[in-house]
Write an enzyme that holds these catalytic residues in place. Structure first.
Site, mmCIF file in Angstrom:
data_model
loop_
_atom_site.group_PDB
_atom_site.id
_atom_site.type_symbol
_atom_site.label_atom_id
_atom_site.label_comp_id
_atom_site.label_asym_id
_atom_site.label_seq_id
_atom_site.Cartn_x
_atom_site.Cartn_y
_atom_site.Cartn_z
ATOM 1 C CE LYS A 534 -4.075 -2.001 2.237
ATOM 2 N NZ LYS A 534 -4.988 -1.948 3.400
ATOM 3 C CB SER A 556 -1.333 1.103 8.390
ATOM 4 O OG SER A 556 -1.571 0.301 9.522
ATOM 5 C CG ASP A 557 -3.990 -4.333 5.638
ATOM 6 O OD1 ASP A 557 -4.854 -4.794 6.416
ATOM 7 O OD2 ASP A 557 -4.164 -4.258 4.410
ATOM 8 C CB THR A 558 -5.197 -4.499 11.124
ATOM 9 O OG1 THR A 558 -4.680 -3.216 11.466
ATOM 10 C CG2 THR A 558 -5.386 -5.307 12.395
#
Length: 679
Positions: A534, A556-558
């Site tokens: 991203k 960011s990612d989760t």
């Protein structure tokens, strides 16, 4: 497992802290000496510390008296709590020596047997025969460890003993928040005990690491999904020093290929064994090598071969120490302070390279070219290809091989060049050659000379990519302030925007439009890949539309992981229901990955990392699950739930950072950005 990507630093505390060899009963907080070393360890780049025995013992630590009390020669439990907190605050995990095979003669249960003989309720905790006598005239015979009768062997087939030891481990986790155990003489431990231990600690702390001390045999017998995560690689330890001493690199090349090579018969492919050049039980590498010049290529090999590197305290500056026939005192000295030198700086650079490298941490192994005094091997993943070229000779050597083709970057020399079938190898050197260097900006650094030419003060030792940087890498080494650049958030998440705003970081929102491509199944790797993709997508667009302007991209990612399985966004009600049901009365993990790309108008820096938190969920009735699903909230949430939403009332506890779970590890981001920009 975090340990697979770590650099360990081993300390023998009784010696390191200058404690008396024999327990004198005096309580002195010597363990607090570690507080003075945390900055040094963080700057060196190690992210895990392995402490040999710290609990109350008769003499050397392996003769335990009390598993719940810090050895009085080192201080109190409260002292060690502070030490662990300080280490954790520096991004350094704590692994203790678990001595479960035997105890000392001063162990409380054994003393009860000495006093009460047959009437002791603890007589079956040991291997005792009341028809004989010991050399200490106890009135009974007992089994010691390998003929050492000051070490009383525990009966690990006795459920009461196992329950007691597991309860002690839980106490260590609850009290000190330790992250793993090194199992002393794991080759002697009962296999059922190790299975029980693995299951037990996984239920308390799912990423708790278990590393066994194994000297010989088939490591697969205890390093597997049911027992230990890793063990000591003594085969390659011996191969390392003897290959250089005998000027026969075929030995280490054979051992590495036998263990990790591409052939189907290779025995440890996919495993991460603990590698080392010395420890508290063997002569230090600086004393065992015939040529001191070999220290550099030996450590270069250690940091690039498969495994989990472990450095023994003091050896990173070339400390000597020879094992005596009757004791190990010379191997376990007390240093007033660290004594870093050029070797230390070299190892620090190697650590930084390894922590950034997918291939060096996870890659396959293949021998490319071998002579007696030169070795070239490949480490490779889908994301990265590296050749490691080792020259053990004191003269320059030109290697000729058909695979030496293409443009590479030598990380050790920070040079780029094209190979055309040849490679020049300098004396006593290790070259770390990264192919397709333009695809790996994570290794970009600015040399001090170049920084001075540009009038910039940059610290070239700042570490990125899954590592914690030294507190010395601060904003004073940069020229740009937050007001000088545009911060771009590559996410449309309202919560992430809110967190950045609360932190006083003005920004614009430009959601990523990239297609996600995942190469790993490990949640910590997946979440970093997603964040990196991203950030890179937004960075490319921003660079094209705003050339020459300074900016910072935050991607960011989760992901949610339960028992090692990643729970994505559910496709429908049934999948959402199944996900929520799987979280019931259970602790699962939330991983948030962050990728920072900083462009100052000319150069670019990157830093990708992740933070993990454990989340414990109350049990939910079927009616409560149905009610939650009816909110519509689960269908856009990883794992089908959102803590900041309606699901919050079902969260029993969080071990970690709430902000990390719901959006961004904002405190960590702020600390990382301070290395690049002024606030």
């Amino acid at each position: 497992m975090w340990a697979y990507h770590s650099i360990f630093y081993q300390i023998y505390p009784i010696g390191f802290c200058g404690a008396p060899v024999h327990n004198d009963g005096q309580t002195v907080p010597r363990i607090r000496k570690l507080l003075d070393w945390t900055d040094y360890l963080s700057d060196l780049g190690v992210d895990s510390i392995l402490l040999n025995p710290i609990f109350e013992s008769d003499n050397h630590g392996y003769d335990t008296r009390d598993f719940r009390k810090l050895d009085c020669r080192l201080g109190t439990n409260d002292d060690f709590v502070e030490v662990c907190q300080a280490l954790h605050s520096h991004g350094i995990r704590v692994v203790l020596d678990g001595v479960f095979n035997h105890v000392g003669r001063g162990f409380w249960a054994f003393r009860d047997v000495q006093e009460k003989k047959w009437d002791s309720p603890y007589k079956d905790w040991f291997y005792i025969n009341f028809d004989g006598d010991s050399g200490y005239h106890d009135g009974f015979w007992y089994e010691g460890w390998e003929g050492h009768y000051e070490l009383v062997k525990l009966n690990l087939q006795n459920p009461a003993v196992v329950d007691y030891l597991l309860d002690c481990v839980k106490y260590w986790i609850d009290t000190f928040d330790i992250d793993g155990l090194r199992l002393d003489v794991a080759y002697s431990l009962d296999h059922n005990f190790m299975r029980r231990l693995r299951s037990f600690v996984s239920g308390i702390k799912p990423d708790f690491a278990l590393i066994g001390e194994v000297l010989f045999g088939d490591y697969n017998q205890i390093v597997n999904d049911d027992m230990l995560h890793s063990c000591t690689n003594y085969e390659c330890y011996k191969g390392l020093f003897s290959s250089f001493n005998d000027m026969n690199l075929f030995e280490i090349a054979h051992s590495l290929n036998r263990q990790f090579g591409p052939e189907q018969w290779c025995i440890y492919r996919g495993k991460h064994l603990m590698t080392f050049v010395d420890n508290h039980d063997v002569t230090r590498i600086a004393s065992i090598l015939k040529q001191k010049e070999h220290l550099y290529p030996v450590y270069g090999t250690l940091m690039t071969m498969p495994g989990i590197p472990c450095i023994y305290y003091g050896s990173e500056w070339g400390e000597e120490g020879v094992k005596a026939p009757d004791n190990d005192y010379a191997l376990r000295p007390c240093f007033d302070a660290p004594k870093p030198n050029e070797l230390t700086s070299y190892i620090k650079k190697l650590i930084s390279f390894r922590q950034k490298s997918d291939a060096l941490c996870n890659g396959s192994y293949r021998n490319v070219m071998i002579t007696n005094r030169q070795l070239i091997f490949e480490r490779r993943t889908d994301r990265e290809q590296i050749f490691v070229a080792i020259n053990a000779e004191g003269t320059e050597f030109t290697a000729n091989h058909g695979e030496l083709q293409g443009e590479v970057r030598d990380l050790a020399a920070d040079t780029r060049f094209a190979m055309n079938g040849q490679l020049t190898m300098k004396p006593y050197s290790v070259q770390i050659l990264v192919f397709d260097p333009d695809s790996h900006p994570e290794y970009d650094t600015v040399t001090q000379k170049e920084a001075e030419q540009k009038g910039e003060e940059r610290n070239i030792e700042c570490k990125t990519a899954e590592s914690y940087a030294s507190s010395d890498c601060t904003a004073q080494n940069t020229t740009l302030s937050l007001a000088d650049l545009t911060v771009v958030l590559g996410s449309a998440s309202p919560r992430r925007t809110e967190l950045l705003t609360q932190a006083g970081i003005p920004h614009v929102v430009c959601p990523s439009s990239c297609e996600e491509h995942i190469t790993s199944s490990r949640p910590e790797d997946v979440v970093q890949e997603l964040a990196e993709q991203k950030a890179q997508n937004v960075y490319t667009d921003r660079l094209a539309s705003h050339p020459g302007e300074p900016f910072l991209v935050i991607g960011s990612d989760t992901v949610v992981s339960n028992n090692g399985k990643i729970l994505g966004k559910p496709s429908g009600e049934e999948e959402a229901r199944h996900m929520i049901q799987s979280l019931q009365d259970h602790t699962h993990q939330v991983y948030t990955g962050v990728s920072l790309i900083f462009h100052d108008g000319a150069d670019t820096k990157t830093n990708t990392f992740f933070e993990k938190s454990d989340v414990d969920v109350y049990p939910m009735t079927n009616t409560e699950i149905a009610s939650y699903l009816a909110t519509g909230e689960p269908y856009d949430k990883a794992g089908a739930y959102g803590i900041q939403g309606a699901f919050a009332i079902y969260v029993r506890g969080i071990h970690g950072d709430y902000n990390t779970i719901v959006g961004l590890p904002i405190a960590r981001i702020y600390q990382e950005l301070k290395k690049w920009i002024r606030f």
